[in-house]
Design a protein around this motif. Sequence first.
Motif: not given
Length: 158
Positions: A72-73, A101, A103, A105
């Motif tokens: 995430g962040r 970040v 990600d 996915e």
Amino acid sequence: MKLTKCEQGHFFDADKYPACPYCNTDLQTETAIVQTSEVPAAELAAPDGPVAGWLVVLDGPARGRDLRLGVGRSFLGLDAAGAPATVSPDAPLGARQATVVYDPEADAFTLLPGSSQDLCYLAGQAVLEAQPLTGGEELKLGTATLRFVPFCGGGFRW
């Protein structure tokens, strides 16, 4: 309370102050309505969850230290000594110089500009829009130079 307007247009309590405390800051005290104080330092925090990568400080304050990046962040800023640090998601917007970040996915890292007036630099250029990170890139945060080291990616993800 005797509300009074000074020559500059400021309203103040004349029962409390002999003159305008906005124009004459020497009249301001701890009990005054107008107070000048330092903004509290940003709360430092390592990201929750598993590690996705690191930023290693190559030069400048905290040389040799690493900053853990999570899924995430991960918000980046400077600590009180001017060394790069990961800051809490609740940190004031002015303390966030950049965001990395991960990600899961897309299995990709991205460097985003922060909301601070201080800039983050990637390969000598100010980060003003999203930039992909693949590994080995050098960032400049304050006076420190950092190298990005991914853990996730290339077939591994949490």
